[in-house]
Design an enzyme around this catalytic site. Structure first.
Site, PDB file in Angstrom:
ATOM      1  N   ARG A 170       0.793  -1.393   0.057  1.00  0.00           N
ATOM      2  CA  ARG A 170       0.083  -0.040  -0.088  1.00  0.00           C
ATOM      3  C   ARG A 170       0.982   1.201   0.168  1.00  0.00           C
ATOM      4  O   ARG A 170       0.743   2.282  -0.665  1.00  0.00           O
ATOM      5  CB  ARG A 170      -0.878  -0.067   1.247  1.00  0.00           C
ATOM      6  CG  ARG A 170      -2.166  -0.913   1.060  1.00  0.00           C
ATOM      7  CD  ARG A 170      -1.847  -2.229   0.428  1.00  0.00           C
ATOM      8  NE  ARG A 170      -3.267  -3.119   0.618  1.00  0.00           N
ATOM      9  CZ  ARG A 170      -3.442  -3.896   1.459  1.00  0.00           C
ATOM     10  NH1 ARG A 170      -2.680  -3.864   2.861  1.00  0.00           N
ATOM     11  NH2 ARG A 170      -4.599  -4.782   1.246  1.00  0.00           N
ATOM     12  N   ASP A 333      -6.421 -14.916   2.098  1.00  0.00           N
ATOM     13  CA  ASP A 333      -7.493 -13.845   2.650  1.00  0.00           C
ATOM     14  C   ASP A 333      -8.335 -13.215   1.830  1.00  0.00           C
ATOM     15  O   ASP A 333      -8.067 -12.960   0.627  1.00  0.00           O
ATOM     16  CB  ASP A 333      -7.110 -13.112   3.704  1.00  0.00           C
ATOM     17  CG  ASP A 333      -6.243 -11.916   3.129  1.00  0.00           C
ATOM     18  OD1 ASP A 333      -5.392 -12.190   2.469  1.00  0.00           O
ATOM     19  OD2 ASP A 333      -6.275 -11.029   4.053  1.00  0.00           O
ATOM     20  N   GLU A 334      -9.789 -12.879   2.179  1.00  0.00           N
ATOM     21  CA  GLU A 334     -10.486 -11.825   1.689  1.00  0.00           C
ATOM     22  C   GLU A 334     -10.574 -12.048   0.006  1.00  0.00           C
ATOM     23  O   GLU A 334     -10.290 -11.217  -0.625  1.00  0.00           O
ATOM     24  CB  GLU A 334     -10.128 -10.318   1.783  1.00  0.00           C
ATOM     25  CG  GLU A 334     -10.057 -10.315   3.343  1.00  0.00           C
ATOM     26  CD  GLU A 334      -9.260  -8.872   3.686  1.00  0.00           C
ATOM     27  OE1 GLU A 334      -9.691  -8.394   4.868  1.00  0.00           O
ATOM     28  OE2 GLU A 334      -8.560  -8.368   2.963  1.00  0.00           O
ATOM     29  N   TRP A 406      -5.895 -14.878  12.169  1.00  0.00           N
ATOM     30  CA  TRP A 406      -5.926 -13.239  12.476  1.00  0.00           C
ATOM     31  C   TRP A 406      -7.437 -12.829  12.735  1.00  0.00           C
ATOM     32  O   TRP A 406      -7.527 -11.764  13.297  1.00  0.00           O
ATOM     33  CB  TRP A 406      -5.438 -12.612  11.025  1.00  0.00           C
ATOM     34  CG  TRP A 406      -6.483 -12.681   9.767  1.00  0.00           C
ATOM     35  CD1 TRP A 406      -6.654 -13.763   9.086  1.00  0.00           C
ATOM     36  CD2 TRP A 406      -7.358 -11.611   9.291  1.00  0.00           C
ATOM     37  NE1 TRP A 406      -7.775 -13.538   8.338  1.00  0.00           N
ATOM     38  CE2 TRP A 406      -8.183 -12.268   8.129  1.00  0.00           C
ATOM     39  CE3 TRP A 406      -7.675 -10.483   9.848  1.00  0.00           C
ATOM     40  CZ2 TRP A 406      -9.053 -11.431   7.495  1.00  0.00           C
ATOM     41  CZ3 TRP A 406      -8.773  -9.653   9.132  1.00  0.00           C
ATOM     42  CH2 TRP A 406      -9.272 -10.231   8.205  1.00  0.00           C
ATOM     43  N   TYR A 431      -2.933  -6.157  15.713  1.00  0.00           N
ATOM     44  CA  TYR A 431      -2.847  -5.245  14.619  1.00  0.00           C
ATOM     45  C   TYR A 431      -2.510  -3.842  14.893  1.00  0.00           C
ATOM     46  O   TYR A 431      -3.267  -3.020  15.349  1.00  0.00           O
ATOM     47  CB  TYR A 431      -4.383  -5.237  13.912  1.00  0.00           C
ATOM     48  CG  TYR A 431      -4.375  -6.211  12.803  1.00  0.00           C
ATOM     49  CD1 TYR A 431      -4.079  -7.812  13.236  1.00  0.00           C
ATOM     50  CD2 TYR A 431      -4.802  -6.107  11.509  1.00  0.00           C
ATOM     51  CE1 TYR A 431      -3.925  -8.689  12.171  1.00  0.00           C
ATOM     52  CE2 TYR A 431      -5.117  -7.195  10.627  1.00  0.00           C
ATOM     53  CZ  TYR A 431      -4.474  -8.423  10.809  1.00  0.00           C
ATOM     54  OH  TYR A 431      -4.638  -9.540  10.005  1.00  0.00           O
ATOM     55  N   PHE A 432      -1.192  -3.833  14.537  1.00  0.00           N
ATOM     56  CA  PHE A 432      -0.589  -2.511  14.824  1.00  0.00           C
ATOM     57  C   PHE A 432      -0.879  -1.328  14.229  1.00  0.00           C
ATOM     58  O   PHE A 432      -0.369  -0.085  14.328  1.00  0.00           O
ATOM     59  CB  PHE A 432       0.920  -2.624  15.033  1.00  0.00           C
ATOM     60  CG  PHE A 432       1.322  -3.344  16.491  1.00  0.00           C
ATOM     61  CD1 PHE A 432       0.431  -3.848  17.277  1.00  0.00           C
ATOM     62  CD2 PHE A 432       2.725  -3.570  16.588  1.00  0.00           C
ATOM     63  CE1 PHE A 432       0.881  -4.644  18.222  1.00  0.00           C
ATOM     64  CE2 PHE A 432       3.069  -4.458  17.672  1.00  0.00           C
ATOM     65  CZ  PHE A 432       2.235  -4.954  18.617  1.00  0.00           C
ATOM     66  N   TRP A 482      -0.012  -2.881   8.784  1.00  0.00           N
ATOM     67  CA  TRP A 482      -0.601  -2.871   7.353  1.00  0.00           C
ATOM     68  C   TRP A 482      -0.596  -1.332   6.909  1.00  0.00           C
ATOM     69  O   TRP A 482      -0.476  -0.591   7.901  1.00  0.00           O
ATOM     70  CB  TRP A 482      -2.280  -3.357   7.228  1.00  0.00           C
ATOM     71  CG  TRP A 482      -2.191  -4.685   7.505  1.00  0.00           C
ATOM     72  CD1 TRP A 482      -2.678  -5.196   8.752  1.00  0.00           C
ATOM     73  CD2 TRP A 482      -2.036  -5.806   6.627  1.00  0.00           C
ATOM     74  NE1 TRP A 482      -2.781  -6.654   8.571  1.00  0.00           N
ATOM     75  CE2 TRP A 482      -2.314  -6.892   7.310  1.00  0.00           C
ATOM     76  CE3 TRP A 482      -1.613  -5.665   5.024  1.00  0.00           C
ATOM     77  CZ2 TRP A 482      -2.141  -8.227   6.682  1.00  0.00           C
ATOM     78  CZ3 TRP A 482      -1.511  -7.237   4.743  1.00  0.00           C
ATOM     79  CH2 TRP A 482      -1.566  -8.361   5.366  1.00  0.00           C
ATOM     80  N   GLU A 484      -2.085   0.967   4.691  1.00  0.00           N
ATOM     81  CA  GLU A 484      -2.833   1.762   4.066  1.00  0.00           C
ATOM     82  C   GLU A 484      -2.413   3.213   4.456  1.00  0.00           C
ATOM     83  O   GLU A 484      -2.725   4.105   3.560  1.00  0.00           O
ATOM     84  CB  GLU A 484      -4.225   1.588   4.126  1.00  0.00           C
ATOM     85  CG  GLU A 484      -4.575   0.258   3.471  1.00  0.00           C
ATOM     86  CD  GLU A 484      -4.519  -1.142   4.228  1.00  0.00           C
ATOM     87  OE1 GLU A 484      -5.358  -2.081   3.954  1.00  0.00           O
ATOM     88  OE2 GLU A 484      -3.696  -1.120   5.390  1.00  0.00           O
TER      89      GLU A 484
END
Length: 774
Positions: A170, A333-334, A406, A431-432, A482, A484
């Protein structure tokens, strides 16, 4: 007892005599906490500019570790120490690797007057002993002699897999930044670096057989502003990617620090960057584009297209040549199945494979399992092992695949019971990219969520209910970052530090030795080293920690405040700014009326951020509430009682104050006796990117017997519009005064997410905070 007192006095005299005005004392209370620290008799060791570091002759790995230690001491204490393989025994730090134990990565660190000996069970163990030594040196020293008290430390890690993740798809980070990230991991005794290299927004690894993956797939035309607002910055992003030579350089850099890199190439979803470069691999044939926004996309690899299998095999052939570690992450995933359900090739593949839907899995989910199993066999034949997100269990799990759990711990528990290795990575704790505070007034824009240091620290990765044999399959713990909303490397550091300290302790230290209150001062000491090394880190642990407890029976709220170092706290209850002239906090506060608490702690010339909490007492406060429809299990928290506890939720919907619903919100408040009612207010949370859209309709009904209700208010509201910002919104119903004991409130969520949202077509949710009745 007399002997103990005598030894204690001698120790005090020894330290007093050894510590000149220019010397400092090492402190073994570090992060992560070693398993066993035993003080020993005799004189301690003084580290100064004449100290030498000695390693085993002919051991190149130990030589590198010795050079690392010299560099650490130079940065930490200011001394430039000589490194050699000469057999010196006086004023030396000796590195060895013949410590006898059955635990890998263990070490024994002993301190005497003449020597510090770090003896690892292997080279990695010696390296972790070096980390302990460097962290015990006060970060405030500058060419001051450092006194190490005589000690015997026996240490080993709890888990073999101690991971940290970084998404570079990202937003991209340079080779030098990735190396600094690896150095941060090493400081925290982390031995696995999960490198997320490909996604819908960019392909970041050079694949020589498919050059368009980087010439086309590593750049996007622009980037969305905010959380998929529909507005874009108009600035091309990229091309950004790592050449294979750069990858090899980073892999070598990590290996020298005993860190194994686990590459991730996500499949069969999150593949828009690849489809843009090679549109023939998708179900529709395109055209596709590298996504300028975040989320989940329907265009994925076409599982019925035979071309994808040699493509994936060729890609992973180059990946395994670059990354020598056993585990290869394939995502999984997803992956929406919308295209597959309509694709003739995919449906033909389902038919040819004889895949059938059942009550647990659709035929398309079983098709994904086929893709995963194909790649698992391919990589297994090459001596590698597949690891993927817990969705790869849907439709049947590949025989030798490992799982990253997760979406909670449930997937990991199920996988362990099936005999698969598991790494725990639940979003709620690890999830940082989530906020580390629910006071967002001074935070950079982020994805949302709420994972403070305390929540990370209190996570226990070993689930209850597993047999000893099943527990062996819980091989470790990892946290994810992540990117984003992480635009640059200082921001990345800010998100992971100091939470990585809490992560390292749950990875390394045995649970019976963990204690959050004693951990905090050790973590604060570690932040001094962050500062010395130039890292950017969050400072929330320096602020006031508050425990807020509603006491229903006593109709009061008790607030207990503390700081890691017991620094003085000053507060006001009228909303004014606190100063040292304000009331000093000395015991828990009892709140019984509408108030706004503001509090600060003072350390010398510095003050903390202001802790603020508002309390709203009204006719609904602490009354009985009945919910007619269930809340979302993940977002139930305190349930119905928390809706009338006098505490309004903040700007993070997952901070525990909000209760989420996909069904209509229907609550009945029992006021205890008939009383005049003329106004009902509910707090709602709007965050369209998370499918939370507020109320589209509200109805209030009154009753004296909880059987016959009379409607006194009904209103419909405009649904969220494109460009809707995140918002806290009170929805108020005002009506002519009427007597009632029971008040029924109905609030309806959006029935269908708008087409301009990521959740288009799905039912939205409504999050409710506090019910107020006047």
């Amino acid at each position: 007892m007399k002997k103990m007192k005598l030894l204690y006095c001698l120790a005090i005299l020894f330290i007093a005599s050894a510590c000149t005005k220019d010397s400092v004392v090492a402190d073994y209370n570090i992060v992560p906490l070693p398993q066993q620290v035993s003080e020993t008799e005799g004189e301690g060791f003084t580290l100064d500019g004449k100290t030498k570091i000695v390693y085993e002759k002919g051991n190149e790995a130990q030589k590198r570790v010795a050079e690392f230690l010299a560099d650490y001491i130079k940065k930490g204490a200011g001394f430039s120490l000589t490194v050699s393989d000469a057999g010196e025994t006086d004023n030396v730090i000796i590195l060895k690797s013949d410590y006898k134990t059955d635990k890998p990565e263990s070490y024994n660190l002993t301190v005497t007057a003449k020597q510090i000996v770090i003896n690892g069970s292997d080279d990695a163990g010696t390296f972790y002993g070096v980390q302990t030594l460097r962290k015990s040196i006060p970060a405030t020293t500058e060419e001051n002699p450092v006194l190490f008290k005589p000690v015997d430390i026996q240490d080993y890690p709890r888990f073999s897999y101690r991971g940290m993740h970084l998404d570079v798809s990202r937003h991209f980070f340079t080779v030098e930044e990735v190396k600094e990230y690896i150095d941060i991991l090493a400081l925290h005794n982390i031995n696995r670096f999960h490198w997320h290299l490909t996604d819908d927004q960019g392909w970041r690894v050079e694949i020589k057989k498919y050059p368009e993956l980087t010439t086309i797939g590593s750049k996007r035309d622009e980037t969305v502003i905010g959380r998929n607002t529909g507005k874009y910055d108009g600035t091309p992003y990229g091309p950004y990617f790592y050449t294979q030579e750069e990858i090899k350089d980073v892999v070598d850099y990590a290996q020298k620090r005993f860190i194994t890199i686990i590459p991730e190439v996500d499949l069969p979803g999150h593949m828009l960057a690849a489809l843009t470069a090679y549109p023939n691999l998708g179900c529709t044939g395109g055209p596709y584009k590298v996504s300028p926004e975040w989320g989940i996309f329907e265009d994925v690899l076409c599982a019925g297209n035979e071309d994808i299998y040699p493509f994936l095999e060729n890609v992973f052939t180059e990946i395994i040549e670059l990354f020598p570690g056993e585990l290869i992450h394939i995502g999984g995933d997803e992956c929406p199945k919308t295209r597959w359900a309509a694709c003739p090739k995919c449906q033909a593949k389902i038919k040819s494979l004889g895949l059938k839907a059942d009550k647990e899995h659709s035929a398309e989910e079983r098709l994904q399992s086929y893709v995963i199993s194909h790649m698992e066999k391919f990589l297994s034949d090459k001596g590698r092992k597949v690891i993927g997100w817990d969705e790869i269990m849907e439709g049947g799990i590949a025989p030798n695949a490992a799982i990253m759990s997760w979406r909670g711990t449930e997937g990991g528990i199920a996988a362990a019971k099936m005999g698969h290795d598991v790494v725990m990575v639940p979003t709620k704790y690890l999830y940082f990219d989530y906020y580390q505070t629910d006071d967002l007034s001074q935070e950079k824009f982020g994805i949302g969520g709420f994972v403070p240091v305390s929540q990370v620290y209190n996570f226990e990765p070993m689930p209850e209910g597993l047999t000893p044999e099943q527990q062996k399959h819980i091989i470790g713990v990892q946290a994810n970052l992540w990117s984003e909303y992480v635009l640059n490397f200082p921001h990345a550091e800010y998100m992971v530090l100091p939470r990585m300290g809490a992560l390292s302790e749950i990875q390394w230290t045995m649970p019976e030795k963990k204690d959050y209150q004693t951990f905090l001062p050790r973590l604060v000491k570690l932040t001094q080293l962050y500062k010395r090394l130039g890292y950017t880190y969050a400072t929330h642990i320096f602020d006031i920690s508050a425990k807020v407890e509603p006491m229903k029976d006593e109709r009061k709220i008790v607030v207990t405040m503390s700081t890691f170092d017991n620094s003085p706290i000053y507060y006001t209850l009228d909303g004014s700014a606190p100063t040292t002239s304000s009331a000093k906090y000395e015991k828990p506060l009892e709140i019984t009326d509408n108030s706004i608490l503001n509090a600060i702690t003072i350390r010398g010339a510095d003050s903390s951020r202001v802790y603020t909490k508002a309390f709203d007492f009204n006719k609904a406060t602490f009354k009985e509430v009945t919910l007619e429809n269930p809340s979302i299990p993940k977002y139930t928290y305190g349930g119905a009682p928390s809706l009338v506890d006098g505490l309004k939720g903040g700007k993070v919907f997952s901070n525990g104050a909000w209760v989420g619903f996909t069904a209509d919100f229907v609550a009945v408040v029992d006021l205890g006796e008939e009383t005049d009612v003329s106004e009902v207010t509910i707090g709602t949370f709007i965050d369209v990117s998370d499918w939370i859209c507020g109320a589209t309709e509200m109805e209030v009904l009154l009753s004296s017997d909880n059987k016959t209700f009379k409607q006194v208010f009904h209103e419909k509201y405009q649904e969220v519009q494109e460009g809707q910002e995140k918002e806290l919104k009170d929805v108020k119903a005002s009506f002519a005064p009427a007597k009632a004991r029971y008040v029924k409130i109905i609030a309806k969520p959006i029935p269908r997410m708008p087409d301009w949202t990521q959740g288009r077509g799905n039912r939205g949710s409504i999050f409710i905070d506090e019910i107020s009745i006047k």
